[in-house]
Enzyme design. Structure first.
Site, mmCIF file in Angstrom:
data_model
loop_
_atom_site.group_PDB
_atom_site.id
_atom_site.type_symbol
_atom_site.label_atom_id
_atom_site.label_comp_id
_atom_site.label_asym_id
_atom_site.label_seq_id
_atom_site.Cartn_x
_atom_site.Cartn_y
_atom_site.Cartn_z
ATOM 1 N N GLY A 61 -5.795 49.232 81.479
ATOM 2 C CA GLY A 61 -6.277 47.955 81.997
ATOM 3 C C GLY A 61 -6.764 47.950 83.437
ATOM 4 C CG ASP A 121 1.841 38.123 80.503
ATOM 5 O OD1 ASP A 121 2.395 37.035 80.709
ATOM 6 O OD2 ASP A 121 1.409 38.446 79.385
ATOM 7 C CE LYS A 149 -1.766 36.049 80.700
ATOM 8 N NZ LYS A 149 -1.675 36.402 79.272
ATOM 9 C CG PHE A 170 -4.671 37.200 74.900
ATOM 10 C CD1 PHE A 170 -3.717 38.134 75.280
ATOM 11 C CD2 PHE A 170 -5.881 37.642 74.402
ATOM 12 C CE1 PHE A 170 -3.968 39.489 75.164
ATOM 13 C CE2 PHE A 170 -6.136 39.007 74.282
ATOM 14 C CZ PHE A 170 -5.172 39.917 74.660
ATOM 15 C CB VAL A 171 -7.680 36.038 79.961
ATOM 16 C CG1 VAL A 171 -7.531 34.534 80.091
ATOM 17 C CG2 VAL A 171 -6.614 36.751 80.798
ATOM 18 C CG ASP A 177 -6.998 45.845 75.438
ATOM 19 O OD1 ASP A 177 -6.120 45.640 76.300
ATOM 20 O OD2 ASP A 177 -6.753 46.311 74.310
ATOM 21 N NE ARG A 183 -9.168 48.912 77.315
ATOM 22 C CZ ARG A 183 -7.880 48.615 77.440
ATOM 23 N NH1 ARG A 183 -7.485 47.899 78.469
ATOM 24 N NH2 ARG A 183 -7.001 49.010 76.552
HETATM 25 P P1 IMP Z 1 3.508 42.423 81.601
HETATM 26 O O1 IMP Z 1 3.877 41.413 80.560
HETATM 27 O O2 IMP Z 1 3.478 41.815 82.984
HETATM 28 O O3 IMP Z 1 4.368 43.635 81.500
HETATM 29 O O4 IMP Z 1 2.030 42.881 81.265
HETATM 30 C C1 IMP Z 1 1.841 44.022 80.498
HETATM 31 C C2 IMP Z 1 0.418 44.384 80.271
HETATM 32 O O5 IMP Z 1 -0.031 43.571 79.228
HETATM 33 C C3 IMP Z 1 -0.575 44.164 81.403
HETATM 34 O O6 IMP Z 1 -0.646 45.258 82.290
HETATM 35 C C4 IMP Z 1 -1.860 44.045 80.611
HETATM 36 O O7 IMP Z 1 -2.386 45.320 80.326
HETATM 37 C C5 IMP Z 1 -1.397 43.386 79.340
HETATM 38 N N1 IMP Z 1 -1.678 41.927 79.355
HETATM 39 C C6 IMP Z 1 -0.893 40.921 79.801
HETATM 40 N N2 IMP Z 1 -1.506 39.716 79.653
HETATM 41 C C7 IMP Z 1 -2.715 40.001 79.078
HETATM 42 C C8 IMP Z 1 -3.837 39.176 78.673
HETATM 43 O O8 IMP Z 1 -3.872 37.952 78.813
HETATM 44 N N3 IMP Z 1 -4.886 39.852 78.130
HETATM 45 C C9 IMP Z 1 -4.906 41.205 77.951
HETATM 46 N N4 IMP Z 1 -3.907 41.999 78.328
HETATM 47 C C10 IMP Z 1 -2.823 41.408 78.886
HETATM 48 MG MG MG Z 2 -1.931 47.001 81.735
#
Ligand code: IMP
Ligand code: MG
Length: 209
Positions: A61, A121, A149, A170-171, A177, A183
């Site tokens: 990402g 996130d 987020k 979700f974006v 992606d 992406r």
């Molecule tokens: P975390 O929940 O903060 O651990 O996020 C984990 C990973 O999920 C991020 O680094 C992104 O790669 C992916 N991710 C989180 N939210 C989104 C979204 O809205 N769209 C796409 N990928 C996401």
């Molecule tokens: Mg990521």
């Protein structure tokens, strides 16, 4: 939204069929580029007295963001290192365990470290990667994300550099992606509901960072 007149058109979107899947542009390519510019100035300033900064880039990402940052930082003391991170997440929502691959070859003892990720996130990924790197005795570990987020972060980790807030949806785009697509978009947007598989609207599946 009428996609034809949006910033998704023309050179900002290489694949027109992808644009048709976007419900709403929430961050334009222009906003992204201006923000990367600001972040690169902040990073320059904070690390002005360091001679080497190791920057683990969480793949896939954060690749686009890191490429743009690297172009602007344009200084060999910033060493960008790709790190593969697999996270079990729902098709559209973050769920479970994070697996960190290939940091063994990173020699970060006594070094300044700046983790770069696409989006904050649940916070699970950054929390685990940070703890993993801190165990290797660096001078310090800071964090930089392009998007934050607007949701409750279950795993709280201090963010040192933050680009832009995104809604609790979700974006996709600018590295983010859905099923490994979108992406390449230069902006960020939400997906039309009919593009998201029915099972991903409610259930969890595995996909990679
Ligand atoms: P975390 O929940 O903060 O651990 O996020 C984990 C990973 O999920 C991020 O680094 C992104 O790669 C992916 N991710 C989180 N939210 C989104 C979204 O809205 N769209 C796409 N990928 C996401
Ligand atoms: Mg990521």
């Amino acid at each position: 939204m009428k996609i034809k007149d949006s910033p998704l058109d023309g050179p900002l979107c290489r694949y027109h069929e992808v644009c048709d899947d976007i419900q709403e542009v929430v961050i334009t390519a222009d906003q992204i580029q201006k923000t990367v510019e600001i972040l690169s100035h902040q990073i320059h300033e904070v690390y002005a007295n360091d001679t080497r900064v190791v920057i683990p880039v969480l793949l896939q990402g954060a690749r686009h963001f890191a490429d743009d940052l690297s172009d602007r930082l344009n200084d060999s003391k910033f060493q960008f290192v790709p790190v593969k991170v697999s996270s079990y997440r729902g098709g559209t929502r973050s769920t479970g365990q994070v697996v960190i691959h290939s940091t063994e070859t990173l020699d970060i003892r006594g070094q300044a470290v700046l983790i770069v990720d696409d989006i904050y996130d649940s916070g699970r990924t950054l929390t685990q990667v940070k703890a993993h790197l801190e165990a290797q005795n660096p001078a310090h570990v800071k964090t930089c994300v392009m998007f934050e987020k607007a949701c409750e972060h279950i795993h709280d980790v201090p963010l040192d550099f933050v680009g832009l807030p995104v809604p609790d949806d979700f974006v996709v785009g600018y590295g983010l992606d859905y099923q490994d697509r979108y992406r390449e978009l230069h902006c960020v947007g939400t997906l039309k509901p009919d593009v998201i598989a029915t099972e991903d609207r409610y259930e969890d599946a595995q996909s990679i960072g």
